[in-house]
Design a protein around this motif. Structure first.
Motif, PDB file in Angstrom:
ATOM      1  N   PRO A 100      56.853  70.811  59.669  1.00 49.06           N
ATOM      2  CA  PRO A 100      56.972  70.912  61.244  1.00 49.06           C
ATOM      3  C   PRO A 100      58.658  70.765  61.487  1.00 49.06           C
ATOM      4  O   PRO A 100      59.270  69.920  60.780  1.00 49.06           O
ATOM      5  CB  PRO A 100      56.250  69.878  61.927  1.00 49.06           C
ATOM      6  N   THR A 101      59.247  71.564  62.345  1.00 48.51           N
ATOM      7  CA  THR A 101      60.586  71.542  62.731  1.00 48.51           C
ATOM      8  C   THR A 101      60.725  69.886  63.608  1.00 48.51           C
ATOM      9  O   THR A 101      59.955  69.669  64.261  1.00 48.51           O
ATOM     10  CB  THR A 101      60.939  72.541  63.823  1.00 48.51           C
ATOM     11  N   THR A 102      61.597  69.353  62.905  1.00 46.69           N
ATOM     12  CA  THR A 102      61.947  68.059  63.514  1.00 46.69           C
ATOM     13  C   THR A 102      63.332  67.756  64.178  1.00 46.69           C
ATOM     14  O   THR A 102      64.318  68.612  63.613  1.00 46.69           O
ATOM     15  CB  THR A 102      61.900  66.862  62.477  1.00 46.69           C
ATOM     16  N   GLU A 103      63.424  67.169  65.216  1.00 50.90           N
ATOM     17  CA  GLU A 103      64.721  67.082  65.946  1.00 50.90           C
ATOM     18  C   GLU A 103      65.067  65.476  65.630  1.00 50.90           C
ATOM     19  O   GLU A 103      64.747  64.437  66.181  1.00 50.90           O
ATOM     20  CB  GLU A 103      64.729  67.234  67.298  1.00 50.90           C
ATOM     21  N   MET A 104      65.967  65.316  64.935  1.00 54.02           N
ATOM     22  CA  MET A 104      66.526  63.863  64.577  1.00 54.02           C
ATOM     23  C   MET A 104      67.091  63.412  65.820  1.00 54.02           C
ATOM     24  O   MET A 104      67.825  63.852  66.321  1.00 54.02           O
ATOM     25  CB  MET A 104      67.226  63.679  63.434  1.00 54.02           C
ATOM     26  N   ALA A 105      66.966  61.880  66.123  1.00 54.60           N
ATOM     27  CA  ALA A 105      67.562  61.327  67.415  1.00 54.60           C
ATOM     28  C   ALA A 105      68.940  61.193  66.911  1.00 54.60           C
ATOM     29  O   ALA A 105      69.300  60.737  66.005  1.00 54.60           O
ATOM     30  CB  ALA A 105      66.675  60.062  67.355  1.00 54.60           C
ATOM     31  N   PRO A 106      69.901  61.623  68.073  1.00 52.55           N
ATOM     32  CA  PRO A 106      71.157  61.369  67.726  1.00 52.55           C
ATOM     33  C   PRO A 106      71.557  59.900  67.861  1.00 52.55           C
ATOM     34  O   PRO A 106      70.658  59.133  68.483  1.00 52.55           O
ATOM     35  CB  PRO A 106      71.888  62.008  69.385  1.00 52.55           C
ATOM     36  N   VAL A 107      72.740  59.544  67.286  1.00 53.49           N
ATOM     37  CA  VAL A 107      73.277  58.163  67.478  1.00 53.49           C
ATOM     38  C   VAL A 107      73.211  57.405  68.710  1.00 53.49           C
ATOM     39  O   VAL A 107      72.695  56.222  68.807  1.00 53.49           O
ATOM     40  CB  VAL A 107      74.680  58.123  66.665  1.00 53.49           C
ATOM     41  N   ASP A 108      73.605  58.024  69.538  1.00 53.51           N
ATOM     42  CA  ASP A 108      73.740  57.670  70.890  1.00 53.51           C
ATOM     43  C   ASP A 108      72.415  57.185  71.656  1.00 53.51           C
ATOM     44  O   ASP A 108      72.263  56.435  72.462  1.00 53.51           O
ATOM     45  CB  ASP A 108      74.498  58.610  71.940  1.00 53.51           C
ATOM     46  N   MET A 109      71.300  57.779  71.280  1.00 55.48           N
ATOM     47  CA  MET A 109      69.997  57.728  71.579  1.00 55.48           C
ATOM     48  C   MET A 109      69.578  56.376  70.845  1.00 55.48           C
ATOM     49  O   MET A 109      68.713  55.739  71.493  1.00 55.48           O
ATOM     50  CB  MET A 109      69.048  58.657  71.363  1.00 55.48           C
ATOM     51  N   LEU A 110      69.911  56.270  69.765  1.00 50.26           N
ATOM     52  CA  LEU A 110      69.303  54.987  69.021  1.00 50.26           C
ATOM     53  C   LEU A 110      70.292  53.663  69.483  1.00 50.26           C
ATOM     54  O   LEU A 110      69.572  52.754  69.063  1.00 50.26           O
ATOM     55  CB  LEU A 110      69.647  55.197  67.374  1.00 50.26           C
ATOM     56  N   GLU A 111      71.271  53.627  69.744  1.00 50.46           N
ATOM     57  CA  GLU A 111      72.114  52.294  69.868  1.00 50.46           C
ATOM     58  C   GLU A 111      71.513  51.653  71.015  1.00 50.46           C
ATOM     59  O   GLU A 111      71.274  50.469  70.883  1.00 50.46           O
ATOM     60  CB  GLU A 111      73.681  52.880  70.320  1.00 50.46           C
ATOM     61  N   PRO A 112      71.011  52.355  72.314  1.00 53.13           N
ATOM     62  CA  PRO A 112      70.269  51.302  73.164  1.00 53.13           C
ATOM     63  C   PRO A 112      69.036  50.648  72.587  1.00 53.13           C
ATOM     64  O   PRO A 112      68.584  49.540  72.940  1.00 53.13           O
ATOM     65  CB  PRO A 112      69.913  52.266  74.333  1.00 53.13           C
ATOM     66  N   TYR A 113      68.294  51.291  71.715  1.00 54.51           N
ATOM     67  CA  TYR A 113      67.156  50.857  71.102  1.00 54.51           C
ATOM     68  C   TYR A 113      67.516  49.641  70.101  1.00 54.51           C
ATOM     69  O   TYR A 113      66.809  48.711  70.107  1.00 54.51           O
ATOM     70  CB  TYR A 113      66.385  51.892  70.100  1.00 54.51           C
ATOM     71  N   TYR A 114      68.672  49.836  69.166  1.00 52.31           N
ATOM     72  CA  TYR A 114      68.942  48.674  68.318  1.00 52.31           C
ATOM     73  C   TYR A 114      69.383  47.507  69.407  1.00 52.31           C
ATOM     74  O   TYR A 114      69.236  46.268  68.940  1.00 52.31           O
ATOM     75  CB  TYR A 114      70.276  48.838  67.882  1.00 52.31           C
ATOM     76  N   GLN A 115      69.938  47.829  70.446  1.00 51.44           N
ATOM     77  CA  GLN A 115      70.524  46.652  71.359  1.00 51.44           C
ATOM     78  C   GLN A 115      69.120  45.833  71.839  1.00 51.44           C
ATOM     79  O   GLN A 115      69.089  44.514  71.859  1.00 51.44           O
ATOM     80  CB  GLN A 115      71.332  47.022  72.479  1.00 51.44           C
ATOM     81  N   GLU A 116      68.230  46.735  72.371  1.00 51.79           N
ATOM     82  CA  GLU A 116      67.048  45.941  72.983  1.00 51.79           C
ATOM     83  C   GLU A 116      66.094  45.552  71.587  1.00 51.79           C
ATOM     84  O   GLU A 116      65.448  44.165  72.112  1.00 51.79           O
ATOM     85  CB  GLU A 116      66.169  47.153  73.352  1.00 51.79           C
ATOM     86  N   LEU A 117      66.271  45.951  70.674  1.00 52.66           N
ATOM     87  CA  LEU A 117      65.343  45.312  69.368  1.00 52.66           C
ATOM     88  C   LEU A 117      66.150  43.850  68.990  1.00 52.66           C
ATOM     89  O   LEU A 117      65.366  43.036  68.872  1.00 52.66           O
ATOM     90  CB  LEU A 117      65.538  45.994  68.279  1.00 52.66           C
ATOM     91  N   GLU A 118      67.500  44.142  69.287  1.00 54.32           N
ATOM     92  CA  GLU A 118      68.065  42.700  68.729  1.00 54.32           C
ATOM     93  C   GLU A 118      67.899  41.454  69.540  1.00 54.32           C
ATOM     94  O   GLU A 118      67.655  40.444  69.407  1.00 54.32           O
ATOM     95  CB  GLU A 118      69.643  43.086  68.562  1.00 54.32           C
ATOM     96  N   SER A 119      67.998  41.993  70.971  1.00 49.98           N
ATOM     97  CA  SER A 119      67.973  41.126  72.062  1.00 49.98           C
ATOM     98  C   SER A 119      66.226  40.299  71.931  1.00 49.98           C
ATOM     99  O   SER A 119      66.264  39.189  71.992  1.00 49.98           O
ATOM    100  CB  SER A 119      68.000  41.701  73.510  1.00 49.98           C
ATOM    101  N   LEU A 120      65.422  41.142  71.606  1.00 49.72           N
ATOM    102  CA  LEU A 120      64.040  40.759  71.682  1.00 49.72           C
ATOM    103  C   LEU A 120      63.909  39.752  70.422  1.00 49.72           C
ATOM    104  O   LEU A 120      63.099  38.962  70.465  1.00 49.72           O
ATOM    105  CB  LEU A 120      63.044  41.785  71.699  1.00 49.72           C
ATOM    106  N   LEU A 121      64.462  40.180  69.207  1.00 48.90           N
ATOM    107  CA  LEU A 121      64.479  39.597  68.077  1.00 48.90           C
ATOM    108  C   LEU A 121      65.100  38.205  68.278  1.00 48.90           C
ATOM    109  O   LEU A 121      64.401  37.109  67.510  1.00 48.90           O
ATOM    110  CB  LEU A 121      64.730  40.264  67.047  1.00 48.90           C
ATOM    111  N   LEU A 122      66.127  38.129  68.893  1.00 46.29           N
ATOM    112  CA  LEU A 122      66.841  36.829  69.143  1.00 46.29           C
ATOM    113  C   LEU A 122      65.691  35.893  70.036  1.00 46.29           C
ATOM    114  O   LEU A 122      65.677  34.981  69.956  1.00 46.29           O
ATOM    115  CB  LEU A 122      68.127  37.130  69.823  1.00 46.29           C
TER     116      LEU A 122
END
Length: 245
Positions: A175-197
């Motif tokens: 299946p054709t896949t559309e990889m997420a751009p870096v700018d879309m992943l950054e907000p996720y990383y920030q939310e993940l880091e806040s939650l894990l802290l």
């Protein structure tokens, strides 16, 4: 070019009936490039044309050369057939394992050589081949008719081509896949880091190094756009559950 582009080279063929039969079997399996080296009979004789039935055009378009090197001019892959004892250094292979090698070359000419009906190819002529094939037969009667040998090789070539086509049409396409751009992943990383802290999985002095490992993990997974949305949804649900517990 496929099998249709393979030069079927006959060295000094002497039997017009054999020539007609070879033309016919070539057409049966989609080959049409017939090359004759110093033929010892008329390839357009009545017997040859009669035996060819509906493949007369292959005999009519056959190219004739006086010597084998001239017939092989421009060829980058050459296989020769052998039906006798051989003490040379080229290993003998079967048609099924060796012939596909010719089809791997898609741009430049390739050739398959067959020798004389009575004595095959000389050692000097075999030296022009990159590979040698031997068709296993009953040891009590090992000699194969020239047209039969050509038929077996044409069949193996066609079967290999059909198997490759079957793979193309039956192998499911990824299946054709559309990889997420870096700018879309950054907000996720920030939310993940806040939650894990917040839950104490991360500590402020080690958060950067631990989050780097999370980034490596997600980079290897080639996260898609839709998957980022799903992951962020999970984080939001966890945060809601924490607030309302």
């Amino acid at each position: 070019m496929g099998s249709a582009g393979i030069r079927i080279v006959l060295v000094e063929p002497a039997g017009p009936l054999n020539l007609g039969s070879i033309a016919r079997v070539m057409k049966n399996f989609g080959l049409d490039n017939l090359v004759l080296v110093n033929p010892q009979c008329d390839h357009l004789s009545f017997d040859a044309l009669k035996m060819a039935v509906h493949a007369k055009e292959i005999l009519e378009s056959a190219v004739i050369f006086p010597t084998l090197p001239e017939a092989l001019q421009g060829c980058v892959r050459v296989i020769a057939t052998i039906g006798r004892d051989y003490s040379g250094h080229i290993p003998l292979e079967s048609p099924r394992t060796s012939l596909p090698w010719l089809l791997e070359e898609t741009e430049k000419p390739v050739a398959l050589i067959f020798g004389r009906e009575d004595r095959g190819l000389s050692n000097e002529e075999l030296n022009y081949a990159h590979k040698l094939i031997f068709i296993p037969t009953n040891p009590q009667y090992p000699s194969l008719n020239l047209a039969t040998a050509v038929s077996i090789c044409c069949y193996e070539l066609s079967q290999y081509e059909l198997s490759q086509l079957a793979k193309i049409f039956t192998t499911p396409k990824p299946p054709t896949t559309e990889m997420a751009p870096v700018d879309m992943l950054e907000p996720y990383y920030q939310e993940l880091e806040s939650l894990l802290l917040f839950i104490g999985y991360l500590y402020p002095h080690t958060a950067a190094s631990r989050m780097e490992k999370f980034r490596h993990l997600y980079n290897r997974a080639h996260i898609q756009t839709t998957e980022v949305a799903m992951l962020r949804g999970i984080l939001r649900q966890i945060e809601w559950a924490i607030r309302n517990s």
